[in-house]
Design a protein around this motif. Structure first.
Motif, PDB file in Angstrom:
ATOM      1  N   THR A   3       0.852  -1.177   0.000  1.00 14.21           N
ATOM      2  CA  THR A   3       0.000   0.000   0.000  1.00 14.21           C
ATOM      3  C   THR A   3       0.891   1.230   0.000  1.00 14.21           C
ATOM      4  N   THR A   4       0.667   2.121  -0.959  1.00 11.98           N
ATOM      5  CA  THR A   4       1.532   3.275  -1.127  1.00 11.98           C
ATOM      6  C   THR A   4       0.726   4.488  -1.577  1.00 11.98           C
ATOM      7  N   ARG A   5       1.317   5.650  -1.431  1.00 14.93           N
ATOM      8  CA  ARG A   5       0.641   6.879  -1.852  1.00 14.93           C
ATOM      9  C   ARG A   5       0.574   7.011  -3.358  1.00 14.93           C
ATOM     10  N   ASP A   6       1.560   6.456  -4.081  1.00 18.10           N
ATOM     11  CA  ASP A   6       1.603   6.613  -5.533  1.00 18.10           C
ATOM     12  C   ASP A   6       1.963   5.282  -6.183  1.00 18.10           C
ATOM     13  N   ALA A   7       0.994   4.394  -6.254  1.00 14.64           N
ATOM     14  CA  ALA A   7       1.223   3.055  -6.798  1.00 14.64           C
ATOM     15  C   ALA A   7       1.676   3.105  -8.257  1.00 14.64           C
ATOM     16  N   ASP A   8       1.121   4.029  -9.034  1.00 14.34           N
ATOM     17  CA  ASP A   8       1.507   4.125 -10.448  1.00 14.34           C
ATOM     18  C   ASP A   8       2.981   4.453 -10.607  1.00 14.34           C
ATOM     19  N   LYS A   9       3.501   5.341  -9.768  1.00 20.45           N
ATOM     20  CA  LYS A   9       4.923   5.711  -9.835  1.00 20.45           C
ATOM     21  C   LYS A   9       5.807   4.511  -9.495  1.00 20.45           C
ATOM     22  N   ILE A  10       5.464   3.794  -8.444  1.00 23.04           N
ATOM     23  CA  ILE A  10       6.251   2.617  -8.055  1.00 23.04           C
ATOM     24  C   ILE A  10       6.177   1.545  -9.138  1.00 23.04           C
ATOM     25  N   PHE A  11       4.992   1.366  -9.727  1.00 25.76           N
ATOM     26  CA  PHE A  11       4.819   0.386 -10.795  1.00 25.76           C
ATOM     27  C   PHE A  11       5.695   0.747 -11.996  1.00 25.76           C
TER      28      PHE A  11
END
Length: 73
Positions: free
Chosen positions: A54-62
């Motif tokens: 769970t993260t604030r910016d899943a798209d960035k990490i992806f």
């Protein structure tokens, strides 16, 4: 991916394990240890690991994961 190594452990036979964090979410990774049931899966049997992060910016990490060599499934 912005991961940091929180701690690293040397284990038997020159193998390692580590506690890693991404945006404060900590999890452990390590080499195969058959004596504890931690074995590499056969290529036709699927994956032995599932992580929900769970993260604030899943798209960035992806996107960072893909740039680092991860494959989208």
């Amino acid at each position: 991916m912005g991961a940091t190594v929180v701690s690293q452990y040397e284990i038997a036979e020159g193998k390692i394990a580590a506690k890693v964090a991404i945006e404060g979410a900590e999890f452990y990774i390590g080499d195969e240890e058959p004596q504890f049931g931690n074995v590499f899966p056969h290529l036709d049997s699927g994956c032995s690991v599932r992580i929900i992060l769970t993260t604030r910016d899943a798209d960035k990490i992806f996107e960072n994961a893909l740039k680092s060599g991860a494959k989208q499934i």
